[in-house]
Design an enzyme around this catalytic site. Structure first.
Site, mmCIF file in Angstrom:
data_model
loop_
_atom_site.group_PDB
_atom_site.id
_atom_site.type_symbol
_atom_site.label_atom_id
_atom_site.label_comp_id
_atom_site.label_asym_id
_atom_site.label_seq_id
_atom_site.Cartn_x
_atom_site.Cartn_y
_atom_site.Cartn_z
ATOM 1 N NE ARG A 177 39.173 42.106 48.897
ATOM 2 C CZ ARG A 177 39.155 41.195 49.857
ATOM 3 N NH1 ARG A 177 40.216 40.934 50.557
ATOM 4 N NH2 ARG A 177 38.053 40.531 50.125
ATOM 5 C CD GLU B 73 38.188 35.055 46.854
ATOM 6 O OE1 GLU B 73 39.076 34.351 46.356
ATOM 7 O OE2 GLU B 73 38.375 35.777 47.837
ATOM 8 N NE ARG C 7 44.203 42.630 48.273
ATOM 9 C CZ ARG C 7 43.733 41.404 48.435
ATOM 10 N NH1 ARG C 7 43.337 40.697 47.401
ATOM 11 N NH2 ARG C 7 43.638 40.877 49.649
#
Length: 199
Positions: free
Chosen positions: A82, A90, A124
């Site tokens: 990311r 999105e 992430r």
């Protein structure tokens, strides 16, 4: 090892296969051979290098997930990264496709330089990303293809780029009141098929 390579190739070629089937491009075997050659030439540092925010990882950007995420191959593993400090539209949100295309134009199938690496709440990888010498995080904001994320409002450079994009009505700022992804989700619009603007 072979199983991992096959999985990576399958993940990469499925969207490509669908696109080429529509465009009637070269046969699947030719694309598969090209992908194998390209993947075999990837040079990346080990994933363990991501443990330090001071280290830099160079890896090929093999997929664009959306306007603020790319997939790279690190140590023969497909890793989603990311863009730190930014949040892009999105799903079916206005400018989601434009934002993804913008990131595609900047990074697809080039060597990405990942720095200031950390992990988010979900585990992430977050990073500042450079493609062809361009700070992609900042460029997405400058183009009006992403917002400065809430937790990054202290980053004066990103905030200034967002203010400039807003004043110039670039990208998502061409709407009167664009809705950032974190509000989009909280309002439940992410589950709608189309958007008619704020009520």
């Amino acid at each position: 090892m072979k199983k991992k390579l096959v999985l990576i190739l399958a993940a990469l070629l499925l969207p490509v296969e669908r696109m080429y089937l529509r465009l009637k491009q070269p046969p699947f075997k030719a694309r598969m051979a090209s992908a194998i050659i390209a993947l075999s030439t990837l040079v990346a540092l080990p994933l363990s290098a991501a443990d330090s925010a001071d280290e830099i990882i160079r890896a090929k950007a093999v997929s664009i997930v959306d306007g603020d995420s790319i997939s790279v191959v690190i140590n023969q593993e497909l890793v989603r990264v990311r863009l730190a400090g930014v949040d892009a539209p999105e799903g079916n949100q206005p400018f989601a496709i434009d934002s993804k295309q913008s990131l595609h134009d900047l990074c697809f199938w080039v060597e990405a330089e990942l720095s200031s690496i950390s992990k988010d709440y979900y585990g992430r990888m977050l990073a500042k990303v450079k493609c062809n010498g361009v700070n992609v995080n900042a460029e997405q904001v400058r183009r009006g293809m992403a917002w400065v994320a809430d937790q990054s409002v202290g980053d004066r450079e990103l905030v200034q780029l967002q203010e400039e994009a807003q004043a110039a009505k670039r990208g998502l700022w061409s709407y009167d009141s664009p809705i950032p992804p974190w509000e989009w989700h909280s309002r439940g619009w992410h589950s709608q098929r189309s958007w008619s603007g704020p009520q």
